[in-house]
Motif scaffolding. Structure first.
Motif: not given
Length: 97
Positions: A1, A21, A24-26, A30-31
């Protein structure tokens, strides 16, 4: 994030601006990490960052992509707008020239 902090100087001290954050992952992204603010010729501000696209890990067949998100400020706080636009970046097969 990716988080946000405010610093008194380039060497700190720094304080987190938010408990959560900024990004973030969405979905398949990812990451996210490695953020950098960029301004285009029109003066628009973007957050450039990388994230895994789907599968995580090169050994698992994953790939990192570069993303751009619009950044704007509301009451002095950064906000992200739009949907991430991605440019796939593959791992180098060799570091030799």
């Amino acid at each position: 994030s990716i988080g946000v902090a405010q610093c008194d100087s380039p060497r700190g001290p720094c304080t987190r601006s938010f408990d959560l954050p900024l990004l973030q992952t969405r979905g398949a992204m990812k990451g996210p990490g490695g953020p950098h603010l960029v301004v285009d010729a029109n003066g628009d501000t973007f957050l450039a960052f990388h994230a895994w696209s789907g599968t995580i890990g090169y050994s698992a067949g994953g790939r990192r992509s570069m993303y751009l998100l619009t950044v704007y400020f509301e009451d002095g706080e950064p906000k992200l707008g739009g949907s991430p636009s991605a440019v796939p970046v593959t791992a180098p097969t060799s570091l030799a020239p």
